[in-house]
Scaffold this active site. Structure first.
Site, PDB file in Angstrom:
ATOM      1  N   CYS A 175       0.825  -1.185  -0.026  1.00 31.28           N
ATOM      2  CA  CYS A 175      -0.083  -0.100  -0.175  1.00 31.28           C
ATOM      3  C   CYS A 175       0.851   1.204   0.162  1.00 31.28           C
ATOM      4  CB  CYS A 175      -1.063  -0.005   1.126  1.00 31.28           C
ATOM      5  SG  CYS A 175      -0.381   0.111   2.911  1.00 31.28           S
ATOM      6  N   HIS A 179      14.536 -13.440  11.737  1.00 31.86           N
ATOM      7  CA  HIS A 179      14.144 -13.569  13.202  1.00 31.86           C
ATOM      8  C   HIS A 179      12.781 -13.354  13.382  1.00 31.86           C
ATOM      9  CE1 HIS A 179      18.085 -10.940  14.485  1.00 31.86           C
ATOM     10  NE2 HIS A 179      18.442 -12.031  13.847  1.00 31.86           N
TER      11      HIS A 179
END
Length: 147
Positions: free
Chosen positions: A65, A98
């Site tokens: 977006c 991570h």
């Protein structure tokens, strides 16, 4: 692997580039919309992509977006989604390594196609590290603690 993609009007142009990139890499994809650059609601298409991942239709996802924030917020309302916003390749690396991100989010108004290519290359090339990170990911879903 079929990759899910979604955007709003502000991300439409970059999503067209993402489709070209995926075609070049020989990667299948499913486009959950929007299909034009006419003004629209990012949440509609973010929810469709999230549901596609939840139902096993696609994995992983790419969403875009204008700022990347609105569609990220929408995607992350779904318990099974870990959408990470990346504007440089190093962030794409970390959200995979991570956070085991299953949706890459890019800010359509702030990322060039050259940078988007580098971001996607890094996202797809990086594996989840596991270990201490798995414990953190396991703590993300909201648990109903009221009794």
């Amino acid at each position: 692997m079929t990759i899910g993609i979604a955007s709003d009007h502000a991300g439409f142009e970059l999503k067209q580039f993402v489709k070209k990139y995926l075609d070049e890499k020989g990667l299948a994809y499913k486009d959950y919309g929007t299909y034009t650059d006419a003004s629209c609601n990012y949440a509609e298409f973010g929810h469709k992509l999230a549901e596609g991942i939840e139902h096993g239709e696609v994995y992983p996802g790419i969403a875009i977006c204008g700022s990347g924030e609105g569609i990220s917020m929408t995607l992350n309302k779904h318990q099974a989604i870990r959408a990470g916003l990346a504007w440089i390749p190093e962030i794409a690396h970390l959200i995979r390594q991570h956070n085991d991100a299953n949706v890459l989010v890019m800010p359509g108004r702030f990322v060039s196609t050259d940078v988007a290519r580098e971001i996607m290359d890094e996202f797809f090339a990086t594996d989840f590290e596991g270990g201490r990170h798995q414990t953190r990911i396991d703590a993300i879903p909201v648990q109903n603690k009221s009794k």
